[in-house]
Design an enzyme around this catalytic site. Structure first.
Site, short mmCIF file in Angstrom:
data_model
loop_
_atom_site.label_atom_id
_atom_site.label_comp_id
_atom_site.label_asym_id
_atom_site.label_seq_id
_atom_site.Cartn_x
_atom_site.Cartn_y
_atom_site.Cartn_z
N LYS A 244 2.85 4.12 -8.75
CA LYS A 244 1.43 4.99 -8.30
C LYS A 244 1.31 4.62 -6.81
O LYS A 244 1.07 3.27 -6.71
CB LYS A 244 0.47 5.06 -9.10
CG LYS A 244 -0.79 6.01 -8.83
CD LYS A 244 -2.00 5.93 -9.89
CE LYS A 244 -2.88 6.54 -9.10
NZ LYS A 244 -4.32 6.78 -10.13
N ASP A 249 -8.13 6.48 -3.55
CA ASP A 249 -8.56 7.46 -4.36
C ASP A 249 -10.37 7.87 -4.39
O ASP A 249 -10.98 7.01 -4.90
CB ASP A 249 -8.13 7.08 -5.75
CG ASP A 249 -8.60 8.45 -7.00
OD1 ASP A 249 -8.76 9.23 -6.55
OD2 ASP A 249 -8.67 7.89 -7.97
N LYS A 256 -15.90 10.34 -7.26
CA LYS A 256 -16.27 9.18 -7.82
C LYS A 256 -17.67 8.67 -7.27
O LYS A 256 -18.13 8.91 -5.94
CB LYS A 256 -15.40 8.03 -7.49
CG LYS A 256 -13.98 8.27 -8.16
CD LYS A 256 -13.05 7.14 -7.97
CE LYS A 256 -11.99 7.13 -8.29
NZ LYS A 256 -11.73 7.06 -9.95
N ASP A 267 -5.62 1.49 -5.45
CA ASP A 267 -5.00 2.56 -6.38
C ASP A 267 -3.51 2.84 -6.02
O ASP A 267 -2.82 3.59 -6.40
CB ASP A 267 -5.76 3.91 -6.14
CG ASP A 267 -5.67 4.64 -7.78
OD1 ASP A 267 -5.34 4.03 -8.64
OD2 ASP A 267 -6.01 5.83 -7.48
N ASP A 326 -9.91 13.98 -10.23
CA ASP A 326 -9.74 12.46 -10.17
C ASP A 326 -8.87 11.95 -11.11
O ASP A 326 -8.59 10.88 -11.20
CB ASP A 326 -11.38 11.89 -10.77
CG ASP A 326 -11.20 10.56 -10.38
OD1 ASP A 326 -10.65 10.00 -9.48
OD2 ASP A 326 -12.36 9.76 -10.56
N GLU A 328 -5.62 12.29 -10.83
CA GLU A 328 -4.87 12.61 -9.59
C GLU A 328 -3.49 12.00 -9.88
O GLU A 328 -2.31 12.46 -9.63
CB GLU A 328 -5.33 12.59 -8.42
CG GLU A 328 -5.12 11.16 -7.61
CD GLU A 328 -5.99 9.92 -8.54
OE1 GLU A 328 -6.95 10.21 -9.13
OE2 GLU A 328 -5.37 8.79 -8.37
N ARG A 330 -1.66 10.97 -12.39
CA ARG A 330 -0.49 11.48 -13.03
C ARG A 330 0.10 12.52 -12.47
O ARG A 330 1.47 13.00 -12.88
CB ARG A 330 -1.15 11.59 -14.40
CG ARG A 330 -1.91 12.99 -14.52
CD ARG A 330 -2.76 12.87 -15.58
NE ARG A 330 -3.85 11.86 -15.75
CZ ARG A 330 -4.90 11.69 -16.93
NH1 ARG A 330 -4.68 12.21 -17.83
NH2 ARG A 330 -5.70 10.71 -16.62
N1 BES Z 1 -7.54 5.60 -10.16
C1 BES Z 1 -8.22 5.67 -11.05
C2 BES Z 1 -8.34 4.86 -11.98
C3 BES Z 1 -8.92 3.59 -11.98
C4 BES Z 1 -10.12 3.31 -12.39
C5 BES Z 1 -7.81 2.33 -11.50
C6 BES Z 1 -10.73 2.02 -12.22
C7 BES Z 1 -8.77 1.09 -11.49
C8 BES Z 1 -10.00 0.76 -11.65
C9 BES Z 1 -7.69 7.11 -11.65
O1 BES Z 1 -7.11 7.93 -10.62
C10 BES Z 1 -8.74 7.95 -12.22
O2 BES Z 1 -9.87 8.18 -11.66
N2 BES Z 1 -8.68 8.01 -13.57
C11 BES Z 1 -9.72 8.83 -14.35
C12 BES Z 1 -9.09 9.88 -15.03
C13 BES Z 1 -9.91 10.72 -15.66
C14 BES Z 1 -10.89 11.66 -14.73
C15 BES Z 1 -9.37 11.71 -16.86
C16 BES Z 1 -10.62 7.76 -14.96
O3 BES Z 1 -9.78 6.83 -15.65
O4 BES Z 1 -11.86 7.92 -15.29
ZN ZN Z 2 -6.38 7.29 -9.03
MN MN Z 3 -8.62 9.09 -9.71
#
Ligand code: BES
Ligand code: ZN
Ligand code: MN
Length: 476
Positions: A244, A249, A256, A267, A326, A328, A330
């Site tokens: 990734k 992000d 966020k 990220d 968010d 994103e 995947r």
């Molecule tokens: N990049 C984030 C995940 C992340 C969170 C990495 C904290 C490192 C530290 C990812 O893109 C994300 O925002 N995931 C969301 C998914 C949800 C909206 C389904 C999450 O985990 O909150």
């Molecule tokens: Zn992310």
């Molecule tokens: Mn995200």
């Protein structure tokens, strides 16, 4: 730090002296070790350190004792962190000429490798301060008689891990898809792997709609980066890595909070893991074939953002409902996955990503979380983590979870709900063909809030060394 390998002790100001717990003994210095053991100040327990100042031949020397634990109960992870702690403790004493003495110790080959990796990794830190560093460079003499090939591999592994840390640590205003691609081109040239970069038009031509949707609100164009290493031209087998590569992000329209955004330069931890691993694989000239891909983009906000409620396409043809912009990672990963499976002829594939906050709830910063569709492949992955002292935990794939990624109006949804780490992985699993596949979520392990053992604050280079060992395991 400058690391020298020596076969005997030369002039020094400080000495790190590792000792086993079973019968504290050394011929290197004359120390009242019995007294120490009796006082419980230092017993040689694994990973413990003890600092003292001694007069050796009429001059003051800073000594750091490092406990190695019991000779036949070596623990790689604890030893790596122990050597790192001992080195940091010595660095605080402002000694510029340090000896790390492991000669004559049992398990010397393993200790030489661990010590080399640990001190090099512990020596790294990141900042962009304009003031010149006052500290003088430490010169470290590692006293050992092991074969240099062991030290070389350790050196390459530490260096590759630090390349990954640095990629993550460079802030998103400096490290964005274009500069990341340039950096990978440089690394490919230096280490000896082939790099192909697809710019916007070429990505559009491949119809990577999911990847493009994520990146389209950014003023910085995306880049699709392909790295190929052919160390075994006689074999058709190719191991595939997908990382990734969100250089930032923001969450997109599903924005966020600032607290969650401020470290989101992390990220691209998955991409830096595969880039770092490719560097190590090529540098060590492994006799195996590996291809790695990164769909690099930035998840931003503009009048052109993709929206919650949109239904988008993907290179693999499936339609996807966007429940949250968010989620994103995947979306970028499925196009990268479809590409590597259909166009790069890989026969096994692993994807790695800072994918879900939920992974932090599962395994914290102690382990990366994983799912896999293949027991043998996962075992190889697990063994590779063991060899590096990093930890990984496989989670289950129950039939119930497979239903959660489906949607009434589209083939799939990007917000499948709990268990979030597993459903995010399963979403990517829809695009792996029938290949043996492992998915690794490093959201908890790619970035460290503080300096700790071998880790520096910020990017950790998580999984670089395991992904090197996994490729090494494929060698003929
Ligand atoms: N990049 C984030 C995940 C992340 C969170 C990495 C904290 C490192 C530290 C990812 O893109 C994300 O925002 N995931 C969301 C998914 C949800 C909206 C389904 C999450 O985990 O909150
Ligand atoms: Zn992310
Ligand atoms: Mn995200």
């Amino acid at each position: 730090m400058k690391l020298n390998i020596k076969d005997q002790v030369e002039q020094y100001e400080g000495m790190i002296l590792p000792l086993y717990e079973d019968g504290l003994a050394t011929k290197v210095l004359s120390l009242p070790l019995d007294e120490l053991q009796g006082s419980k100040k230092f017993e040689g327990k694994i990973g413990t350190t003890y600092k003292l100042t001694a007069v050796v031949e009429s001059s003051l020397k800073e000594i750091v004792l490092l406990g190695l634990g019991k000779k036949n109960e070596l623990n790689l992870r604890k030893l790596l962190n122990g050597f790192a702690d001992a080195y940091r403790l010595m660095k605080k004493q402002k000694t510029e000429k340090v000896v790390l003495h492991i000669d004559n110790l049992e398990n010397q080959e393993l200790l030489a490798k661990i010590a080399t990796e640990a001190v090099l990794m512990a020596d790294y830190s990141f900042d962009l301060k304009t003031k010149e560093k006052e500290e003088k460079e430490v010169e470290l003499d590692l006293v050992t008689s092991v074969d240099m090939a062991i030290i070389n591999e350790a050196y390459v592994l530490a260096e590759s891990n630090l390349i990954a840390r640095e990629l993550v640590n460079q802030p998103a205003n400096l490290m964005y898809p274009e500069t990341l691609a340039e950096k990978v081109l440089e690394l490919g040239e230096e280490k000896g792997f082939e790099v192909e970069i697809f710019e916007l038009e070429a990505i559009e031509a491949m119809e990577m709609e999911a990847f493009l949707s994520v990146g389209k609100a950014s003023d910085r164009d995306p880049r699709f980066i392909v790295m190929r290493y052919k160390g075994n031209p006689d074999s058709e087998d190719v191991l595939g890595y997908v990382g990734k590569g969100l250089t930032y992000d923001s969450g997109g329209l599903s924005i966020k909070p600032t607290s969650g955004m401020v470290t989101m330069k992390c990220d691209m931890g998955g991409s830096s893991a595969v880039i770092g691993a490719m560097c190590a694989i090529a540098d060590m000239k492994l006799k195996t074939n590996v291809t790695a891909v990164v769909a690099a983009c930035e998840n931003m906000i503009s009048g052109n953002s993709y929206r919650p409620g949109d239904i988008i396409g993907s290179m693999g043809g499936k339609s996807i409902f966007i429940g949250n912009t968010d989620a994103e990672g995947r979306l970028t990963l499925i196009d990268a996955m479809h590409y590597i499976v259909t166009r790069e002829n890989v026969n096994k594939v692993l994807d790695i990503a800072t994918l879900t906050g939920a992974a932090i709830y599962c395994t914290g910063d102690a382990a990366s979380a994983a799912i896999s569709n293949d027991d043998d492949f996962f075992k190889a992955v697990n063994d590779s983590f063991d060899k590096s002292g990093e930890q990984i935990w496989r989670m289950p794939i129950f039939d119930e979870y497979k239903e959660l990624i489906k949607h009434e109006e589209a083939d799939l949804t990007n917000t499948a709900g709990n268990p979030g780490t597993i459903t995010a992985g399963l979403f990517i699993g829809e695009f792996t063909g029938d290949l043996p596949w492992t998915h690794i979520d490093i959201a908890g392990t790619a970035f460290s809030k503080k300096e700790k053992g071998i880790l520096s604050k910020g990017g950790t280079g998580a999984a670089v060394r395991p992904l090197y060992y996994l490729a090494k395991n494929e060698e003929v």
